[in-house]
Design an enzyme around this catalytic site. Structure first.
Site, PDB file in Angstrom:
ATOM      1  N   ASN A   9       6.261   3.691   0.942  1.00 49.21           N
ATOM      2  CA  ASN A   9       4.939   3.302   1.454  1.00 49.21           C
ATOM      3  C   ASN A   9       5.121   1.984   2.197  1.00 49.21           C
ATOM      4  O   ASN A   9       5.333   0.944   1.583  1.00 49.21           O
ATOM      5  CB  ASN A   9       3.962   3.140   0.277  1.00 49.21           C
ATOM      6  CG  ASN A   9       2.617   2.596   0.715  1.00 49.21           C
ATOM      7  OD1 ASN A   9       2.281   2.609   1.899  1.00 49.21           O
ATOM      8  ND2 ASN A   9       1.835   2.120  -0.243  1.00 49.21           N
ATOM      9  N   LYS A  11       2.941   0.399   3.809  1.00 55.16           N
ATOM     10  CA  LYS A  11       1.709  -0.404   3.833  1.00 55.16           C
ATOM     11  C   LYS A  11       1.480  -0.908   5.272  1.00 55.16           C
ATOM     12  O   LYS A  11       1.765  -0.183   6.214  1.00 55.16           O
ATOM     13  CB  LYS A  11       1.774  -1.548   2.821  1.00 55.16           C
ATOM     14  CG  LYS A  11       2.207  -1.063   1.435  1.00 55.16           C
ATOM     15  CD  LYS A  11       2.057  -2.098   0.387  1.00 55.16           C
ATOM     16  CE  LYS A  11       2.644  -1.564  -0.914  1.00 55.16           C
ATOM     17  NZ  LYS A  11       2.294  -2.353  -2.067  1.00 55.16           N
ATOM     18  N   HIS A 100      -4.529   4.794  -3.344  1.00 49.66           N
ATOM     19  CA  HIS A 100      -3.587   3.720  -3.690  1.00 49.66           C
ATOM     20  C   HIS A 100      -4.395   2.555  -4.272  1.00 49.66           C
ATOM     21  O   HIS A 100      -5.521   2.304  -3.844  1.00 49.66           O
ATOM     22  CB  HIS A 100      -2.819   3.286  -2.443  1.00 49.66           C
ATOM     23  CG  HIS A 100      -1.698   2.346  -2.753  1.00 49.66           C
ATOM     24  ND1 HIS A 100      -1.902   1.005  -2.980  1.00 49.66           N
ATOM     25  CD2 HIS A 100      -0.367   2.564  -2.911  1.00 49.66           C
ATOM     26  CE1 HIS A 100      -0.730   0.437  -3.245  1.00 49.66           C
ATOM     27  NE2 HIS A 100       0.207   1.354  -3.221  1.00 49.66           N
ATOM     28  N   GLU A 102      -4.365  -0.480  -3.765  1.00 44.72           N
ATOM     29  CA  GLU A 102      -4.861  -1.451  -2.778  1.00 44.72           C
ATOM     30  C   GLU A 102      -6.118  -0.917  -2.094  1.00 44.72           C
ATOM     31  O   GLU A 102      -7.009  -1.685  -1.731  1.00 44.72           O
ATOM     32  CB  GLU A 102      -3.751  -1.777  -1.766  1.00 44.72           C
ATOM     33  CG  GLU A 102      -2.671  -2.639  -2.414  1.00 44.72           C
ATOM     34  CD  GLU A 102      -1.278  -2.449  -1.854  1.00 44.72           C
ATOM     35  OE1 GLU A 102      -1.136  -1.918  -0.741  1.00 44.72           O
ATOM     36  OE2 GLU A 102      -0.314  -2.824  -2.558  1.00 44.72           O
ATOM     37  N   GLU A 170       1.056   4.559 -10.854  1.00 41.54           N
ATOM     38  CA  GLU A 170       1.405   3.221 -10.381  1.00 41.54           C
ATOM     39  C   GLU A 170       0.635   2.182 -11.187  1.00 41.54           C
ATOM     40  O   GLU A 170      -0.516   1.857 -10.850  1.00 41.54           O
ATOM     41  CB  GLU A 170       1.033   3.086  -8.900  1.00 41.54           C
ATOM     42  CG  GLU A 170       1.766   4.050  -8.005  1.00 41.54           C
ATOM     43  CD  GLU A 170       1.972   3.450  -6.633  1.00 41.54           C
ATOM     44  OE1 GLU A 170       3.128   3.235  -6.277  1.00 41.54           O
ATOM     45  OE2 GLU A 170       0.983   3.158  -5.950  1.00 41.54           O
ATOM     46  N   GLY A 176       4.305  -4.604  -6.409  1.00 42.44           N
ATOM     47  CA  GLY A 176       4.579  -5.794  -5.606  1.00 42.44           C
ATOM     48  C   GLY A 176       4.793  -7.050  -6.437  1.00 42.44           C
ATOM     49  O   GLY A 176       4.790  -8.154  -5.899  1.00 42.44           O
ATOM     50  N   SER A 215       7.408  -1.639  -8.109  1.00 38.66           N
ATOM     51  CA  SER A 215       8.650  -2.411  -8.000  1.00 38.66           C
ATOM     52  C   SER A 215       9.905  -1.582  -8.239  1.00 38.66           C
ATOM     53  O   SER A 215      10.859  -2.036  -8.882  1.00 38.66           O
ATOM     54  CB  SER A 215       8.611  -3.629  -8.938  1.00 38.66           C
ATOM     55  OG  SER A 215       7.518  -4.465  -8.597  1.00 38.66           O
TER      56      SER A 215
HETATM   57  C1  PEP Z   1       3.355   0.789  -3.745  1.00 38.51           C
HETATM   58  O1  PEP Z   1       2.977   0.246  -2.731  1.00 38.51           O
HETATM   59  O2  PEP Z   1       2.908   1.892  -4.020  1.00 38.51           O
HETATM   60  C2  PEP Z   1       4.322   0.100  -4.595  1.00 38.51           C
HETATM   61  C3  PEP Z   1       4.690   0.665  -5.702  1.00 38.51           C
HETATM   62  O3  PEP Z   1       4.809  -1.120  -4.163  1.00 38.51           O
HETATM   63  P1  PEP Z   1       6.103  -1.919  -4.707  1.00 38.51           P
HETATM   64  O4  PEP Z   1       7.219  -0.906  -4.795  1.00 38.51           O
HETATM   65  O5  PEP Z   1       6.356  -2.968  -3.708  1.00 38.51           O
HETATM   66  O6  PEP Z   1       5.747  -2.441  -6.058  1.00 38.51           O
END
Ligand code: PEP
Length: 252
Positions: A9, A11, A100, A102, A170, A176, A215
């Site tokens: 992703n 973003k 997601h 966000e 998630e 992040g 992460s």
């Molecule tokens: C994500 O954006 O879905 C995500 C898991 O980000 P990150 O891997 O940076 O934690």
């Protein structure tokens, strides 16, 4: 047997002009891993809307699926800034992320909105990767299962079928932040998600892929993938570097 899906992703990162080079590098790096059979793992990238066309073109040449990061549930209309399923299909895009954290956090996407978007995708034969997960406060308050059940049931009330449907677990506290759920925490949440899916979808839930996100890096993917209910990953930050993302694809 569930085929692993490793999804990136991006973003709101990278640039249109860098897309061909990224996809060629990713493909070259994956192909260089001679033990890795391309047909044994699905690789996908969710890219910013302006990149969808060119990413699809280069993705197709390089065996990489391309997804939108969100979609609107209506086919068309006065919804400035939005992107519809017919527009995605017209571009040759067959995948999208939905819900997601966000989107839920910054754009007020509610469980009900996520459910409507998922239903629209499944009705139109687009593959939906629906994201669910608890915040740190919810985990610390022992609310993880309650939150996951609420998020999943909202979607399952609208859909009722397993085709074209992937769940991404998630935990918001791991996105992040550099914090990753332990292998055991991930497995426990994934097993719970599959139980909830089974209650509504029966045996079809056993064929559904549940991805872990939060992460993920090349250094932690293998332990996660060894868990029986972890069927792949949704990778944010580490997907921005094609060399590192290829190492994550090489996860078995
Ligand atoms: C994500 O954006 O879905 C995500 C898991 O980000 P990150 O891997 O940076 O934690």
């Amino acid at each position: 047997m569930r085929k692993p899906l490793i999804a990136g992703n991006w973003k709101m990162n990278l640039l249109y002009s860098k897309v061909p080079e990224y996809l060629q590098t990713l493909s070259r790096e994956i192909n260089a891993k001679s033990h890795l059979k391309r047909d044994q793992v699905d690789v996908l990238l969710a890219v910013p809307a302006p990149f969808l066309g060119i990413a699809r073109e280069y993705g197709e040449k390089n065996g990489i699926l391309i997804a939108s990061q969100t979609v609107h549930e209506k086919a068309d209309g006065a919804f400035t800034g939005e992107l519809s399923i017919p527009m995605l299909k017209d571009l040759g895009i067959r995948w999208t992320l939905i819900g997601h954290s966000e989107r839920r956090q910054y754009y007020n996407e509610t469980d009900a909105a996520v459910a409507l978007k998922t239903k629209a995708c499944l009705d139109h034969g687009i593959n939906a990767i629906v994201c669910v997960g608890e915040t740190r406060a919810e985990r610390e308050g022992n609310q993880t299962e309650t939150v996951l059940k609420r998020q999943l049931e909202a979607v399952l009330q609208q859909t009722g079928k397993a085709d074209n449907f992937v769940i991404a677990y998630e935990p918001v506290w791991a996105i992040g932040t550099g914090l990753t759920a332990s292998d055991e925490q991930a497995q426990a949440a994934h097993a719970f998600i599959r139980t909830v899916l089974r209650q509504k979808l029966g045996g079809a839930a056993d064929g559904m892929r549940i991805l872990y996100g939060g992460s993920v890096k090349s250094s932690n993917i293998k332990g996660l993938m060894q868990q029986p209910d972890v069927d792949g990953a949704l990778v944010g930050g580490a997907s921005l570097d094609p060399v590192e993302f290829a190492r994550i694809v090489d996860c078995q």
